[in-house]
Motif scaffolding. Structure first.
Motif, PDB file in Angstrom:
ATOM      1  N   ASP A 138     -13.992  -2.998  -0.792  1.00  0.00           N
ATOM      2  CA  ASP A 138     -15.072  -3.764  -0.890  1.00  0.00           C
ATOM      3  C   ASP A 138     -14.886  -4.780  -0.579  1.00  0.00           C
ATOM      4  N   ARG A 139     -15.523  -5.200   0.871  1.00  0.00           N
ATOM      5  CA  ARG A 139     -15.236  -6.260   1.514  1.00  0.00           C
ATOM      6  C   ARG A 139     -15.767  -7.568   0.831  1.00  0.00           C
ATOM      7  N   GLU A 140     -16.928  -7.359   0.292  1.00  0.00           N
ATOM      8  CA  GLU A 140     -17.685  -8.594  -0.052  1.00  0.00           C
ATOM      9  C   GLU A 140     -16.928  -8.821  -1.386  1.00  0.00           C
ATOM     10  N   ALA A 141     -16.605  -8.059  -2.330  1.00  0.00           N
ATOM     11  CA  ALA A 141     -15.844  -8.385  -3.638  1.00  0.00           C
ATOM     12  C   ALA A 141     -14.445  -8.752  -3.368  1.00  0.00           C
ATOM     13  N   ARG A 142     -13.908  -8.263  -2.107  1.00  0.00           N
ATOM     14  CA  ARG A 142     -12.512  -8.401  -1.615  1.00  0.00           C
ATOM     15  C   ARG A 142     -11.509  -7.866  -2.715  1.00  0.00           C
ATOM     16  N   THR A 143     -11.653  -6.154  -2.933  1.00  0.00           N
ATOM     17  CA  THR A 143     -10.941  -5.494  -3.723  1.00  0.00           C
ATOM     18  C   THR A 143     -10.559  -4.534  -2.846  1.00  0.00           C
ATOM     19  N   LEU A 144      -9.487  -4.103  -3.467  1.00  0.00           N
ATOM     20  CA  LEU A 144      -8.812  -2.771  -2.546  1.00  0.00           C
ATOM     21  C   LEU A 144      -8.381  -1.889  -3.789  1.00  0.00           C
ATOM     22  N   THR A 145      -8.947  -0.598  -3.930  1.00  0.00           N
ATOM     23  CA  THR A 145      -8.476   0.273  -5.094  1.00  0.00           C
ATOM     24  C   THR A 145      -7.797   1.385  -4.671  1.00  0.00           C
ATOM     25  N   VAL A 146      -6.587   1.670  -5.035  1.00  0.00           N
ATOM     26  CA  VAL A 146      -6.077   3.040  -4.740  1.00  0.00           C
ATOM     27  C   VAL A 146      -6.140   3.895  -6.174  1.00  0.00           C
ATOM     28  N   ARG A 147      -6.766   5.008  -6.019  1.00  0.00           N
ATOM     29  CA  ARG A 147      -7.034   5.895  -7.159  1.00  0.00           C
ATOM     30  C   ARG A 147      -6.441   7.284  -6.904  1.00  0.00           C
ATOM     31  N   ASP A 148      -5.847   8.047  -7.772  1.00  0.00           N
ATOM     32  CA  ASP A 148      -5.451   9.204  -8.089  1.00  0.00           C
ATOM     33  C   ASP A 148      -5.875  10.021  -9.170  1.00  0.00           C
ATOM     34  N   ASN A 149      -6.069  11.440  -8.955  1.00  0.00           N
ATOM     35  CA  ASN A 149      -6.544  12.203 -10.247  1.00  0.00           C
ATOM     36  C   ASN A 149      -5.106  12.794 -10.834  1.00  0.00           C
ATOM     37  N   LEU A 196       0.946  -1.073   0.136  1.00  0.00           N
ATOM     38  CA  LEU A 196      -0.012  -0.049  -0.035  1.00  0.00           C
ATOM     39  C   LEU A 196       0.727   1.287   0.117  1.00  0.00           C
ATOM     40  N   ARG A 197       2.042   1.086   0.739  1.00  0.00           N
ATOM     41  CA  ARG A 197       3.075   2.219   0.683  1.00  0.00           C
ATOM     42  C   ARG A 197       3.312   2.659  -0.808  1.00  0.00           C
ATOM     43  N   GLU A 198       3.540   1.490  -1.385  1.00  0.00           N
ATOM     44  CA  GLU A 198       4.301   1.287  -2.875  1.00  0.00           C
ATOM     45  C   GLU A 198       3.169   2.277  -3.610  1.00  0.00           C
ATOM     46  N   LEU A 199       1.969   1.892  -3.699  1.00  0.00           N
ATOM     47  CA  LEU A 199       0.854   2.227  -4.587  1.00  0.00           C
ATOM     48  C   LEU A 199       0.504   3.809  -4.192  1.00  0.00           C
ATOM     49  N   VAL A 200       0.610   4.135  -2.883  1.00  0.00           N
ATOM     50  CA  VAL A 200       0.303   5.757  -2.725  1.00  0.00           C
ATOM     51  C   VAL A 200       1.372   6.378  -3.011  1.00  0.00           C
ATOM     52  N   SER A 201       2.681   5.770  -2.704  1.00  0.00           N
ATOM     53  CA  SER A 201       3.794   6.693  -3.439  1.00  0.00           C
ATOM     54  C   SER A 201       3.727   6.995  -4.768  1.00  0.00           C
ATOM     55  N   ASN A 202       3.555   6.103  -5.444  1.00  0.00           N
ATOM     56  CA  ASN A 202       3.265   6.112  -7.123  1.00  0.00           C
ATOM     57  C   ASN A 202       1.975   7.339  -7.327  1.00  0.00           C
ATOM     58  N   ALA A 203       1.074   7.093  -6.557  1.00  0.00           N
ATOM     59  CA  ALA A 203      -0.177   8.097  -6.701  1.00  0.00           C
ATOM     60  C   ALA A 203       0.340   9.498  -6.323  1.00  0.00           C
ATOM     61  N   SER A 204       1.093   9.459  -5.339  1.00  0.00           N
ATOM     62  CA  SER A 204       1.568  10.843  -5.184  1.00  0.00           C
ATOM     63  C   SER A 204       2.631  11.482  -5.951  1.00  0.00           C
ATOM     64  N   ASP A 205       3.225  10.581  -6.841  1.00  0.00           N
ATOM     65  CA  ASP A 205       4.193  11.184  -7.668  1.00  0.00           C
ATOM     66  C   ASP A 205       3.431  11.429  -8.853  1.00  0.00           C
ATOM     67  N   ALA A 206       2.248  11.005  -9.184  1.00  0.00           N
ATOM     68  CA  ALA A 206       1.456  11.200 -10.153  1.00  0.00           C
ATOM     69  C   ALA A 206       0.643  12.724 -10.137  1.00  0.00           C
ATOM     70  N   LEU A 207       0.442  12.820  -8.725  1.00  0.00           N
ATOM     71  CA  LEU A 207      -0.096  14.129  -8.438  1.00  0.00           C
ATOM     72  C   LEU A 207       1.056  15.249  -8.630  1.00  0.00           C
TER      73      LEU A 207
END
Length: 631
Positions: free
Chosen positions: A69-80, A31-42
């Motif tokens: 989404d607990r039922e679908a067991r998905t985790l999404t990291v999104r940036d704009n 999660l750190r890696e994905l958030v870091s990549n998102a921060s770089d994109a911003l």
């Protein structure tokens, strides 16, 4: 839209599997890696918009969003943020095949340990793939700012990945992890849990510039839940001193150090130029109880662009500054893919040199401006700082300038500079004596002549003192000299008369000295008359270049075998006991009794400096027999 399927190259597929299963020691870092990549994109979008105001991109609410989404067991990291084009996805995300992949894999196979493998993998810098540690499938949807069409990338981390052009992609990038089945026996790694997401973001990404928002999982709260910002965005080291209160600094220190007390000093440093970094360091007010234990955690927290990398980065400060706590935030470092191991490059060494000099200059400022705070600092950390006199020759002068020592001049410690100012006329050396305590040193027979003549002596009671005095050797041209080593001549005045007196005594005692040398051959290498004794009958000293007994014991405790060094026995020719022994020898008294007296005299000298008798039982018997004869 047409979906294209591509195969990973063989080497790239093997490398991907190795990364998924071997690189990260803590799965939370995905999660750190994905958030870091998102921060770089911003960051990139903000810069792009500044350069091109005509860019068709919305920058009104730049942020990172985490959706579970607990039922679908998905985790999404999104940036704009800036997003990626179709070609960029193929180049940056679609493959990890680069020049040299095959040769790198060969090195990986030859690596004997996981740490070595991690360092080699780190040359690629592809933290995005860490998602496969916790997911069976990863889907990425992205649209580059200013473009109308987006791209979808998907893979199960095995042999293939797919690329597809899409029309409905929002600006930026979203990475969706289809999490692996839940493990009922390991709730600590349930990445659909809100508390777990909060914990990871707080630990690794709390100081990220952009807000990290989480949409509560469906069904846990209201049907239209409001996003919650998870990070503080308060990187105190990135703000001007005027913007931060002392209370805020102190709270950060307590958070980092787990110390409930306020720090003694706060140190800020901002380096600009070709390599930029910021640091916020703290000198504690009290030494931790485990400062000198092997398990003590030393080092400061390391961030790269406000992303937490490691807790105890030992490479940024030398061991003798291990009590310093704080944060260092670099703009760019050579890190491995997992961001867990630093590559040893010139930037790390440059940062260590600069931070070390800054800490030492701050100690010097405290010394000059606030005697009470300096006294506290040296009382708590002086012993560990003196280790630097041995290990850090580059900063030795700076350390000597801030060091202070107990001396016979008074109760308060003094600097070497003040000692030199007080030296008597004709005194060429700085005298010192090591021992277990001030009391034992001041009562040592070695001090008698110095006390009689009013010559100041450094009283060194720390174990490291035995080592640094030899490493340093001198201060401002004045030799550091032990009063318990070599020959001491304090008779600068009346040297001619003193010389004549010594010649007479040498002739008078020559027979006794030679005989005692033979009797004590196993213990000593020389018996001579002393110029340092005024009260005691005898003392033992080391030769000028020999190791002291304390230093020998220190080396042995560290597992180093050192040969036992014979000492020198010095006799006080003016003491009644020595005079009587000499007279008895000249009168051919009973040699057995004389031999016992010589052994007793030597053992008393050893005891006087804090040593132990070679044969305690024999010594006790000899003393008891002598006492019995006097009754």
């Amino acid at each position: 839209m047409t979906t294209e399927t591509f195969e990973f190259q063989v080497e790239a597929r093997q490398l991907l599997q190795l990364m998924i299963h071997s690189v990260y020691s803590n799965k939370d870092v995905f999660l750190r890696e994905l958030v870091s990549n998102a921060s770089d994109a911003l960051d990139k979008l903000r810069l792009e918009k500044l350069r091109d105001d005509a860019l068709d991109a919305d920058v009104s609410d730049l942020h990172i969003e985490i959706d579970v989404d607990r039922e679908a067991r998905t985790l999404t990291v999104r940036d704009n943020g800036i997003g990626m084009s179709y070609d960029e996805v193929g180049q940056l995300i679609g493959t990890i095949a680069k020049s040299g992949t095959a040769s790198l894999l060969k090195e990986l196979r030859e690596a004997q340990d996981a740490a070595g493998a991690e360092g080699l993998i780190g040359q690629f810098g592809v933290g995005f793939y860490s998602g496969f540690m916790v997911a069976d499938e990863v889907t990425l949807v992205t649209r580059r700012a200013g473009e109308s069409q987006g791209t979808r990338w998907s893979s199960r981390g095995e042999a293939t990945y797919t690329l597809e052009r899409v029309d409905d992609a929002p600006q930026g990038t979203s990475v969706t992890l289809h999490l692996k089945p839940a493990d009922p026996d390991n709730q600590l790694h349930d990445y659909t849990s809100e508390w777990k997401i909060r914990e990871i973001v707080k630990r690794y990404s709390d100081f990220i510039t952009w807000p990290i928002r989480m949409v509560p999982a469906a069904g846990e709260k209201d049907e239209t839940p409001e996003p919650e910002t998870l990070n503080s965005m308060k990187a105190l080291w990135a703000r001007s001193r005027e913007e931060v209160s002392d209370d805020e600094y102190h709270e950060l220190y307590k958070h980092i150090s787990h110390d409930w007390r306020e720090p003694l000093e706060t140190i800020r440093l901002q380096a600009e130029g070709t390599f930029e970094y910021q640091s916020l360091l703290f000198i504690p007010a009290h030494a931790p109880h485990d400062l000198f234990t092997r398990d003590f955690k030393r080092g400061v927290q390391l961030y790269v662009k406000r992303v937490f990398i490691m807790d105890d980065c030992e490479a940024l400060l030398p061991p003798y500054l291990r009590f310093v706590k704080g944060v260092v935030d670099a703009q760019d470092l050579s890190l491995n893919v997992s961001r867990e191991i630093l590559q040893q490059d010139r930037h790390i060494r440059m940062m260590q040199r600069r931070l070390t000099k800054k800490v030492l200059s701050t100690v010097k400022e405290i010394m000059a401006k606030d005697a009470d705070r300096y006294a506290t600092l040296w009382r708590e950390f002086g012993t560990v700082l003196k280790e630097g006199l041995v290990t850090d020759s580059d900063n030795r002068d700076a350390l000597l300038a801030v060091a202070s020592f107990t001396t016979t001049h008074g109760d308060e410690p003094t600097t070497l500079a003040r000692y030199v100012e007080r030296m008597k006329d004709g005194q060429e050396d700085i005298y010192y004596l090591t021992g277990e305590s001030r009391q034992s040193i001041e009562n040592s027979p070695h001090m008698e002549a110095f006390r009689a003549k009013g010559i100041e002596v450094l009283l060194l009671t720390d174990a490291v003192d035995e080592v640094w005095v030899d490493a340093v050797g001198e201060y401002e041209g004045k030799k550091l000299r032990s009063v318990a080593k070599g020959e001491i001549d304090l008779d600068a005045e009346g040297a001619e008369q003193a010389g004549e007196e010594r010649e007479k005594q040498a002739e008078e005692y020559s027979g006794l000295l030679g005989w005692m040398r033979e009797q004590l051959d196993e213990e000593i290498k020389e018996v001579r008359l002393s110029t340092r004794l005024t009260v005691s009958p005898a003392c033992v000293v080391s030769d000028a270049h020999d190791l002291t007994p304390a230093l020998e014991n220190m080396y042995r405790a560290m597992g180093q075998e050192v040969p036992r060094t014979k000492r020198i026995l010095e006799l006080n020719p003016g003491h009644p006991l020595v005079k009587g022994l000499n007279q008895a020898h000249q009168e051919n008294a009973d040699r057995t009794e004389l031999a016992e007296s010589a052994e007793l005299l030597h053992t008393l000298a050893v005891l006087a400096e804090g040593g132990q008798p070679k044969d305690p039982a024999k010594f006790v018997k000899l003393v008891a027999d002598r006492l019995e004869r006097t009754l």
